[in-house]
Design an enzyme around this catalytic site. Structure first.
Site, PDB file in Angstrom:
ATOM      1  N   LYS A  14       0.853  -1.198   0.000  1.00  0.00           N
ATOM      2  CA  LYS A  14       0.000   0.000   0.000  1.00  0.00           C
ATOM      3  C   LYS A  14       0.890   1.249   0.000  1.00  0.00           C
ATOM      4  O   LYS A  14       1.454   1.653   1.009  1.00  0.00           O
ATOM      5  CB  LYS A  14      -0.906   0.010   1.244  1.00  0.00           C
ATOM      6  CG  LYS A  14      -2.068   0.946   1.038  1.00  0.00           C
ATOM      7  CD  LYS A  14      -2.238   1.980   2.063  1.00  0.00           C
ATOM      8  CE  LYS A  14      -1.743   3.254   2.341  1.00  0.00           C
ATOM      9  NZ  LYS A  14      -1.818   4.371   1.492  1.00  0.00           N
TER      10      LYS A  14
ATOM     11  N   GLY B  58       6.809   5.963   7.884  1.00  0.00           N
ATOM     12  CA  GLY B  58       5.916   7.122   7.846  1.00  0.00           C
ATOM     13  C   GLY B  58       6.002   7.873   9.153  1.00  0.00           C
ATOM     14  O   GLY B  58       7.032   7.856   9.828  1.00  0.00           O
ATOM     15  N   SER B  59       4.907   8.530   9.509  1.00  0.00           N
ATOM     16  CA  SER B  59       4.941   9.418  10.676  1.00  0.00           C
ATOM     17  C   SER B  59       4.806   8.621  11.970  1.00  0.00           C
ATOM     18  O   SER B  59       4.327   7.486  11.981  1.00  0.00           O
ATOM     19  CB  SER B  59       3.809  10.437  10.561  1.00  0.00           C
ATOM     20  OG  SER B  59       2.576   9.760  10.584  1.00  0.00           O
TER      21      SER B  59
ATOM     22  N   GLY C  49       2.644   5.217  12.944  1.00  0.00           N
ATOM     23  CA  GLY C  49       3.472   4.120  13.454  1.00  0.00           C
ATOM     24  C   GLY C  49       2.934   3.585  14.775  1.00  0.00           C
ATOM     25  O   GLY C  49       2.882   2.368  14.983  1.00  0.00           O
TER      26      GLY C  49
ATOM     27  N   GLU D  60       9.698   2.557  10.714  1.00  0.00           N
ATOM     28  CA  GLU D  60      10.685   3.626  10.530  1.00  0.00           C
ATOM     29  C   GLU D  60       9.914   4.939  10.501  1.00  0.00           C
ATOM     30  O   GLU D  60       9.000   5.106   9.681  1.00  0.00           O
ATOM     31  CB  GLU D  60      11.452   3.445   9.219  1.00  0.00           C
ATOM     32  CG  GLU D  60      12.472   2.330   9.250  1.00  0.00           C
ATOM     33  CD  GLU D  60      13.568   2.507  10.291  1.00  0.00           C
ATOM     34  OE1 GLU D  60      13.792   3.633  10.756  1.00  0.00           O
ATOM     35  OE2 GLU D  60      14.165   1.488  10.659  1.00  0.00           O
TER      36      GLU D  60
ATOM     37  N   CYS E 118      13.574  11.978   6.021  1.00  0.00           N
ATOM     38  CA  CYS E 118      13.584  11.646   7.448  1.00  0.00           C
ATOM     39  C   CYS E 118      14.978  11.830   8.031  1.00  0.00           C
ATOM     40  O   CYS E 118      15.131  12.027   9.224  1.00  0.00           O
ATOM     41  CB  CYS E 118      13.090  10.230   7.653  1.00  0.00           C
ATOM     42  SG  CYS E 118      13.929   9.070   6.592  1.00  0.00           S
TER      43      CYS E 118
ATOM     44  N   GLN F 191       1.491  20.014   3.497  1.00  0.00           N
ATOM     45  CA  GLN F 191       2.875  20.055   3.987  1.00  0.00           C
ATOM     46  C   GLN F 191       3.385  21.500   3.995  1.00  0.00           C
ATOM     47  O   GLN F 191       4.083  21.912   4.917  1.00  0.00           O
ATOM     48  CB  GLN F 191       3.775  19.161   3.128  1.00  0.00           C
ATOM     49  CG  GLN F 191       5.218  19.111   3.598  1.00  0.00           C
ATOM     50  CD  GLN F 191       5.393  18.549   4.999  1.00  0.00           C
ATOM     51  OE1 GLN F 191       4.850  17.498   5.329  1.00  0.00           O
ATOM     52  NE2 GLN F 191       6.125  19.254   5.854  1.00  0.00           N
TER      53      GLN F 191
ATOM     54  N   GLU G 230       9.484  17.376  14.468  1.00  0.00           N
ATOM     55  CA  GLU G 230       9.858  17.238  13.061  1.00  0.00           C
ATOM     56  C   GLU G 230       9.028  18.191  12.202  1.00  0.00           C
ATOM     57  O   GLU G 230       7.800  18.199  12.291  1.00  0.00           O
ATOM     58  CB  GLU G 230       9.611  15.797  12.598  1.00  0.00           C
ATOM     59  CG  GLU G 230      10.077  15.560  11.173  1.00  0.00           C
ATOM     60  CD  GLU G 230       9.815  14.140  10.705  1.00  0.00           C
ATOM     61  OE1 GLU G 230       8.672  13.663  10.845  1.00  0.00           O
ATOM     62  OE2 GLU G 230      10.751  13.516  10.192  1.00  0.00           O
TER      63      GLU G 230
ATOM     64  N   GLU H 283      16.112  -2.166   8.427  1.00  0.00           N
ATOM     65  CA  GLU H 283      15.842  -2.412   7.011  1.00  0.00           C
ATOM     66  C   GLU H 283      17.168  -2.396   6.256  1.00  0.00           C
ATOM     67  O   GLU H 283      18.176  -1.931   6.752  1.00  0.00           O
ATOM     68  CB  GLU H 283      14.928  -1.327   6.458  1.00  0.00           C
ATOM     69  CG  GLU H 283      13.602  -1.278   7.209  1.00  0.00           C
ATOM     70  CD  GLU H 283      12.514  -0.571   6.431  1.00  0.00           C
ATOM     71  OE1 GLU H 283      11.939  -1.193   5.537  1.00  0.00           O
ATOM     72  OE2 GLU H 283      12.260   0.603   6.730  1.00  0.00           O
TER      73      GLU H 283
HETATM   74  P1  NAD Z   1       2.057   9.019   7.142  1.00  0.00           P
HETATM   75  O1  NAD Z   1       2.228   8.317   8.452  1.00  0.00           O
HETATM   76  O2  NAD Z   1       1.012  10.045   7.042  1.00  0.00           O
HETATM   77  O3  NAD Z   1       1.741   7.967   5.982  1.00  0.00           O
HETATM   78  C1  NAD Z   1       2.606   6.875   5.740  1.00  0.00           C
HETATM   79  C2  NAD Z   1       1.769   5.749   5.146  1.00  0.00           C
HETATM   80  O4  NAD Z   1       0.860   5.279   6.137  1.00  0.00           O
HETATM   81  C3  NAD Z   1       0.919   6.180   3.947  1.00  0.00           C
HETATM   82  O5  NAD Z   1       0.899   5.143   2.996  1.00  0.00           O
HETATM   83  C4  NAD Z   1      -0.457   6.357   4.581  1.00  0.00           C
HETATM   84  O6  NAD Z   1      -1.509   6.206   3.667  1.00  0.00           O
HETATM   85  C5  NAD Z   1      -0.448   5.239   5.596  1.00  0.00           C
HETATM   86  N1  NAD Z   1      -1.437   5.386   6.665  1.00  0.00           N
HETATM   87  C6  NAD Z   1      -1.979   6.533   7.156  1.00  0.00           C
HETATM   88  N2  NAD Z   1      -2.882   6.247   8.125  1.00  0.00           N
HETATM   89  C7  NAD Z   1      -2.883   4.904   8.259  1.00  0.00           C
HETATM   90  C8  NAD Z   1      -3.600   3.999   9.110  1.00  0.00           C
HETATM   91  N3  NAD Z   1      -4.493   4.422  10.004  1.00  0.00           N
HETATM   92  N4  NAD Z   1      -3.347   2.690   8.986  1.00  0.00           N
HETATM   93  C9  NAD Z   1      -2.439   2.232   8.097  1.00  0.00           C
HETATM   94  N5  NAD Z   1      -1.761   3.029   7.256  1.00  0.00           N
HETATM   95  C10 NAD Z   1      -1.974   4.350   7.342  1.00  0.00           C
HETATM   96  O7  NAD Z   1       3.498   9.595   6.746  1.00  0.00           O
HETATM   97  P2  NAD Z   1       3.859  10.489   5.470  1.00  0.00           P
HETATM   98  O8  NAD Z   1       3.351  11.862   5.720  1.00  0.00           O
HETATM   99  O9  NAD Z   1       3.496   9.792   4.217  1.00  0.00           O
HETATM  100  O10 NAD Z   1       5.447  10.494   5.528  1.00  0.00           O
HETATM  101  C11 NAD Z   1       6.193  11.431   6.219  1.00  0.00           C
HETATM  102  C12 NAD Z   1       6.754  10.820   7.476  1.00  0.00           C
HETATM  103  O11 NAD Z   1       7.523   9.663   7.146  1.00  0.00           O
HETATM  104  C13 NAD Z   1       7.710  11.727   8.204  1.00  0.00           C
HETATM  105  O12 NAD Z   1       7.466  11.668   9.591  1.00  0.00           O
HETATM  106  C14 NAD Z   1       9.078  11.119   7.900  1.00  0.00           C
HETATM  107  O13 NAD Z   1      10.081  11.390   8.846  1.00  0.00           O
HETATM  108  C15 NAD Z   1       8.748   9.678   7.851  1.00  0.00           C
HETATM  109  N6  NAD Z   1       9.768   8.919   7.129  1.00  0.00           N
HETATM  110  C16 NAD Z   1      10.591   8.104   7.843  1.00  0.00           C
HETATM  111  C17 NAD Z   1      11.599   7.390   7.212  1.00  0.00           C
HETATM  112  C18 NAD Z   1      12.487   6.476   7.992  1.00  0.00           C
HETATM  113  O14 NAD Z   1      13.026   5.558   7.406  1.00  0.00           O
HETATM  114  N7  NAD Z   1      12.673   6.690   9.292  1.00  0.00           N
HETATM  115  C19 NAD Z   1      11.749   7.497   5.830  1.00  0.00           C
HETATM  116  C20 NAD Z   1      10.897   8.346   5.135  1.00  0.00           C
HETATM  117  C21 NAD Z   1       9.894   9.045   5.797  1.00  0.00           C
END
Ligand code: NAD
Length: 476
Positions: free
Chosen positions: A170, A223-224, A228, A245, A279, A326, A378, A457
């Site tokens: 996804k 993601g965020s 997470g 992550e 990130c 954003q 962040e 990873e």
């Molecule tokens: P996000 O958490 O909004 O979304 C990430 C993914 O999760 C998307 O595919 C989204 O559709 C999905 N998602 C959202 N709600 C969900 C739910 N309830 N259940 C399951 N999936 C759901 O994050 P974003 O805005 O896409 O990305 C930015 C964030 O990602 C920043 O905080 C950044 O630091 C982080 N990031 C971390 C790394 C790392 O490796 N540490 C790498 C890249 C980005």
């Protein structure tokens, strides 16, 4: 119309979403299917059905499939790099570089499929032999963010398939183009139907449905922090494996013995390239007081000289912010930094260009206090806060004073300080005289504290998540 891929078939969704170019919001890149719960159910069932045979497939079959995928991605990296830049806003070289990395990751894991090792030991009990082997975990749900729309899917999908798992993927709703392009190549790679499934759509529907389904054995998420935490909670509740992550608030320390050209370059690249939307971006620039004024002057000049513009324009160094929400977040934190008393040096203004897009000049603040809210949370945009430090020890304590622990950088020519920092920086990745962002594809990637949870990873360490260990005792 770009469809979902379920059980070896392309499946149009009940609804669609437009993919909009942030450099020119009039440019609609394509329409992408949005799965509903019914399609998610079909994808999970297909993966569940396909997993056992794939888990027993020969490593050669898996290596061949992954190598083929990697070769096609590499051969088409210019075309896909442009697509990535168009949908996400990275500059063209950054987009091409990301696809080159995605291709390399598939080729790396093609070889890793052949190298999965076990152990054989003598038992402490006479006459017994002990074997330690690794097996696939089964079906994995892979959920990815928008900021690396090719590399992050690649570094989850490739090891998942290499080690014999079936996948429900996804991608982020904002940037489905790169994910769809990779999936289209995978669909022609010779994988048995059901082993790889793509379901595009909102996190709250499609992502959420993956969390609670007992047929999904593992969840790998980037993601965020907020999302997470939900994933961790859902996975723990039903005993599924998970790997997270998340965010960062990465420091870059500049000591008074640093080569200042190197240091300015490290800070500018870490803080502003990819529009600060990494990130691993550095947002806290911790500078020793003895060179503070001199360094700040050079950093300000370098920041002012950055060219912001359309991601595909040849002279652009900093592309647009990914979308309106954003941009609103970036502007919110820029206003907060001013309100908290940070000294505004330059940038942080919305810019007009030839095309309607989300352009923001890189923002630099000085005389910040690490306890300010904008130095603790962040931002995920092109915003850097310079924080003065009395000496090395003070700089190290400021660098570590954050809830996050992804990447931590230092610029110094002192072996003593570099060596001490390597050992004492509380981060998953430490960068000495190089930018905090920018990593190799064959070594582990991940953080500590609020940045990560679960095993690493990338590289051989990816086997920790995508396999499960079996210990067998045998008496002949
Ligand atoms: P996000 O958490 O909004 O979304 C990430 C993914 O999760 C998307 O595919 C989204 O559709 C999905 N998602 C959202 N709600 C969900 C739910 N309830 N259940 C399951 N999936 C759901 O994050 P974003 O805005 O896409 O990305 C930015 C964030 O990602 C920043 O905080 C950044 O630091 C982080 N990031 C971390 C790394 C790392 O490796 N540490 C790498 C890249 C980005």
């Amino acid at each position: 119309m770009h469809a979902n891929y379920i059980a070896g078939q392309w499946a149009e969704g009940p609804s669609q979403r437009s993919n909009i170019n942030p450099s020119d919001t009039r440019d609609q890149i394509g329409r992408y299917a949005q799965a509903d719960l019914n399609q998610v159910e079909q994808a999970i069932e297909a993966a569940h059905t396909g997993a056992p045979a794939w888990g027993l497939s020969s490593p050669q079959q898996r290596a061949d499939v992954l190598d083929k995928i990697g070769s096609e991605i590499l051969a088409r990296k210019e075309e896909f790099g442009e697509l990535l830049s168009r949908e996400e806003g990275k500059t063209r070289p950054e987009g091409i570089g990301e696809f080159a990395r995605a291709g390399a990751i598939f080729k790396f894991f093609a070889q890793e499929a052949l190298r999965l090792r076990g152990d054989k030991l003598a038992s402490v009990r006479p006459g017994l032999e002990v074997e330690v082997t690794r097996e696939p975990i089964g079906v994995v749900g892979l959920i990815t963010p928008w900021n690396f729309p090719a590399a992050i899917p690649a570094w989850k999908i490739a090891p998942a398939l290499a080690y014999g798992n079936a996948v429900v993927f996804k991608p982020a709703e904002l940037v489905p183009g790169s994910a769809w392009a990779i999936s289209e190549i995978i669909s022609r790679s010779g994988l048995p139907a059901g082993v790889f499934n793509l379901v595009m759509g909102p996190g709250s529907v499609v992502g959420q449905a993956l969390l609670s389904d007992a047929r999904i054995d593992g969840l790998s998420f980037t993601g965020s922090e907020g999302t997470g935490a939900r994933i961790a909670q859902a996975a723990v509740q039903r005993g599924a494996k998970f790997q997270l992550e998340m965010g960062g608030k990465n420091p870059c320390v500049v000591l008074d013995d640093a080569d200042l050209d190197t240091a300015v370059n490290c800070v500018v690249q870490s803080a502003f390239f990819s529009t600060g939307q990494r990130c691993t971006a550095a947002s806290r620039i911790i500078v020793q007081k003895s060179i503070y004024a001199q360094f700040l002057e050079r950093l300000a000049a370098a920041t002012r000289s950055l060219r912001v513009g359309h991601a595909l324009a040849a002279d652009t160094q900093i592309g647009p912010v990914v979308d309106e929400s954003q941009l609103a977040q970036d502007l919110h934190y820029i206003a907060m930094a001013k309100a908290e008393g940070a000294r505004h040096i330059c940038g942080g203004e919305q810019l007009k260009a030839d095309t309607p897009g989300h352009f923001l000049s890189p923002a630099l603040f000085a005389d910040c206090d690490n306890r300010m809210q904008h130095c603790q949370e962040e931002i995920f945009g092109p915003v850097a806060s310079v924080i003065p430090a009395d000496n090395y020890e003070h700089a190290l304590s400021l660098a570590n004073d954050t809830p996050f622990g992804l990447s931590s950088g230092i610029c110094t020519t002192s072996l003593k300080h570099a060596t001490h920092f390597k050992r004492h920086a509380q981060a998953g990745m430490v960068m000495v005289n190089v930018p905090t962002a920018g990593v190799d594809y064959h070594v582990p990637f991940g953080g500590r504290k609020a940045s990560s949870m679960g095993s690493r990873e990338q590289g051989t360490y990816a086997a920790e998540f995508f396999t499960t260990v079996k210990t067998t005792y045998l008496q002949a």
